[in-house]
Design a protein around this motif. Structure first.
Motif, mmCIF file in Angstrom:
data_model
loop_
_atom_site.group_PDB
_atom_site.id
_atom_site.type_symbol
_atom_site.label_atom_id
_atom_site.label_comp_id
_atom_site.label_asym_id
_atom_site.label_seq_id
_atom_site.Cartn_x
_atom_site.Cartn_y
_atom_site.Cartn_z
ATOM 1 N N ALA A 14 11.862 -1.125 32.325
ATOM 2 C CA ALA A 14 13.158 -1.376 32.743
ATOM 3 C C ALA A 14 13.510 -1.444 34.230
ATOM 4 O O ALA A 14 14.686 -1.822 34.585
ATOM 5 C CB ALA A 14 14.229 -0.229 32.208
ATOM 6 N N LEU A 15 12.305 -1.342 34.835
ATOM 7 C CA LEU A 15 12.456 -1.267 36.391
ATOM 8 C C LEU A 15 12.454 -2.804 36.905
ATOM 9 O O LEU A 15 12.075 -3.682 36.401
ATOM 10 C CB LEU A 15 11.500 -0.529 37.042
ATOM 11 C CG LEU A 15 11.583 1.006 36.638
ATOM 12 C CD1 LEU A 15 10.351 1.878 37.284
ATOM 13 C CD2 LEU A 15 12.952 1.694 37.306
ATOM 14 N N LEU A 16 12.725 -2.946 38.242
ATOM 15 C CA LEU A 16 12.617 -4.304 38.896
ATOM 16 C C LEU A 16 11.199 -4.178 39.159
ATOM 17 O O LEU A 16 10.238 -3.403 39.179
ATOM 18 C CB LEU A 16 13.182 -4.128 40.379
ATOM 19 C CG LEU A 16 14.812 -3.912 40.504
ATOM 20 C CD1 LEU A 16 15.356 -3.593 41.760
ATOM 21 C CD2 LEU A 16 15.597 -5.023 39.847
ATOM 22 N N SER A 17 10.669 -5.495 39.260
ATOM 23 C CA SER A 17 9.222 -5.851 39.231
ATOM 24 C C SER A 17 8.534 -5.214 40.249
ATOM 25 O O SER A 17 7.568 -4.634 40.086
ATOM 26 C CB SER A 17 9.019 -7.626 39.748
ATOM 27 O OG SER A 17 7.713 -7.806 39.647
ATOM 28 N N LEU A 23 5.294 1.989 40.583
ATOM 29 C CA LEU A 23 4.976 3.178 39.859
ATOM 30 C C LEU A 23 4.021 3.234 38.745
ATOM 31 O O LEU A 23 3.289 4.175 38.379
ATOM 32 C CB LEU A 23 6.298 3.199 39.065
ATOM 33 C CG LEU A 23 7.452 3.684 40.289
ATOM 34 C CD1 LEU A 23 9.041 4.012 39.510
ATOM 35 C CD2 LEU A 23 7.067 4.966 41.149
ATOM 36 N N ARG A 24 3.679 1.989 38.248
ATOM 37 C CA ARG A 24 2.244 1.747 37.343
ATOM 38 C C ARG A 24 1.016 2.004 38.101
ATOM 39 O O ARG A 24 0.088 2.860 37.717
ATOM 40 C CB ARG A 24 2.380 0.497 36.974
ATOM 41 C CG ARG A 24 3.339 0.322 35.940
ATOM 42 C CD ARG A 24 3.356 -1.311 34.987
ATOM 43 N NE ARG A 24 3.768 -1.390 33.815
ATOM 44 C CZ ARG A 24 4.346 -2.490 33.518
ATOM 45 N NH1 ARG A 24 3.932 -3.342 33.971
ATOM 46 N NH2 ARG A 24 5.252 -2.496 32.276
ATOM 47 N N PHE A 64 14.614 4.432 41.968
ATOM 48 C CA PHE A 64 15.936 4.256 42.122
ATOM 49 C C PHE A 64 16.139 2.788 42.413
ATOM 50 O O PHE A 64 15.282 2.122 43.126
ATOM 51 C CB PHE A 64 16.733 4.986 42.844
ATOM 52 C CG PHE A 64 16.599 6.703 42.219
ATOM 53 C CD1 PHE A 64 17.344 6.822 41.470
ATOM 54 C CD2 PHE A 64 15.506 7.541 42.957
ATOM 55 C CE1 PHE A 64 17.356 8.531 40.898
ATOM 56 C CE2 PHE A 64 15.582 8.890 42.452
ATOM 57 C CZ PHE A 64 16.357 9.180 41.377
ATOM 58 N N ARG A 65 17.392 2.415 42.602
ATOM 59 C CA ARG A 65 18.156 0.917 42.896
ATOM 60 C C ARG A 65 17.331 0.538 44.289
ATOM 61 O O ARG A 65 16.752 -0.395 44.590
ATOM 62 C CB ARG A 65 19.340 0.714 43.068
ATOM 63 C CG ARG A 65 19.986 -0.549 43.506
ATOM 64 C CD ARG A 65 21.420 -0.525 43.351
ATOM 65 N NE ARG A 65 21.505 -1.911 43.776
ATOM 66 C CZ ARG A 65 21.916 -3.079 43.206
ATOM 67 N NH1 ARG A 65 21.839 -2.905 41.941
ATOM 68 N NH2 ARG A 65 22.484 -4.018 43.696
ATOM 69 N N ARG A 66 17.440 1.581 45.442
ATOM 70 C CA ARG A 66 17.001 1.257 46.721
ATOM 71 C C ARG A 66 15.773 2.031 47.333
ATOM 72 O O ARG A 66 15.352 1.832 48.257
ATOM 73 C CB ARG A 66 17.972 1.434 47.613
ATOM 74 C CG ARG A 66 19.234 0.427 47.448
ATOM 75 C CD ARG A 66 20.068 0.523 48.322
ATOM 76 N NE ARG A 66 21.341 -0.432 48.111
ATOM 77 C CZ ARG A 66 21.550 -1.532 48.552
ATOM 78 N NH1 ARG A 66 20.527 -2.256 48.983
ATOM 79 N NH2 ARG A 66 22.432 -2.345 48.099
ATOM 80 N N HIS A 67 15.183 2.824 46.294
ATOM 81 C CA HIS A 67 13.996 3.791 46.846
ATOM 82 C C HIS A 67 13.300 4.285 45.713
ATOM 83 O O HIS A 67 13.612 4.104 44.601
ATOM 84 C CB HIS A 67 14.353 4.656 47.687
ATOM 85 C CG HIS A 67 15.193 5.807 46.940
ATOM 86 N ND1 HIS A 67 16.395 5.681 46.960
ATOM 87 C CD2 HIS A 67 14.749 6.990 46.856
ATOM 88 C CE1 HIS A 67 16.757 6.976 46.381
ATOM 89 N NE2 HIS A 67 15.840 7.688 46.068
ATOM 90 N N LEU A 68 11.751 4.882 45.877
ATOM 91 C CA LEU A 68 11.243 5.314 45.077
ATOM 92 C C LEU A 68 11.097 6.768 45.524
ATOM 93 O O LEU A 68 11.076 7.348 46.581
ATOM 94 C CB LEU A 68 9.523 4.758 45.104
ATOM 95 C CG LEU A 68 9.444 3.443 44.771
ATOM 96 C CD1 LEU A 68 8.187 2.837 44.741
ATOM 97 C CD2 LEU A 68 10.105 2.991 43.318
ATOM 98 N N TYR A 69 10.976 7.839 44.266
ATOM 99 C CA TYR A 69 10.911 9.228 44.632
ATOM 100 C C TYR A 69 9.687 9.969 44.071
ATOM 101 O O TYR A 69 9.480 9.427 42.922
ATOM 102 C CB TYR A 69 12.341 9.765 43.934
ATOM 103 C CG TYR A 69 12.222 11.420 44.388
ATOM 104 C CD1 TYR A 69 12.635 11.913 45.637
ATOM 105 C CD2 TYR A 69 11.927 12.322 43.367
ATOM 106 C CE1 TYR A 69 12.510 13.176 45.616
ATOM 107 C CE2 TYR A 69 12.190 13.468 43.466
ATOM 108 C CZ TYR A 69 12.336 14.129 44.788
ATOM 109 O OH TYR A 69 12.298 15.660 44.956
#
Length: 70
Positions: A14-17, A23-24, A64-69
């Motif tokens: 479901a995430l942006l490309s 994340l993969r 998240f929309r503007r960052h990774l955590y």
């Protein structure tokens, strides 16, 4: 055990490309590093859980929309 590898697949799909790719790669890194741990979703975040009845989440990641955590 909360969640599963299939639930993590659906969450990442479901995430942006660019997030999906990042994340993969992170997921693959954690999988190699954390042998014997289980994939889970806990607190709406994919991660890796220790095995056993008192297993705890030892690594989590989320986009998240503007960052990774981490």
């Amino acid at each position: 055990m909360p969640g599963s590898a299939a639930a993590v697949d659906a969450d990442l799909a479901a995430l942006l490309s660019d997030q999906k790719t990042a994340l993969r790669h992170l997921r693959e890194f954690f999988a190699r590093l954390l042998h014997g741990h289980f994939e889970c979703i806990s607190y709406a975040m994919p991660g890796f859980l220790q095995s056993g009845p008192q297993g705890r989440m030892v690594a989590g990641y989320v986009g998240f929309r503007r960052h990774l955590y981490l």
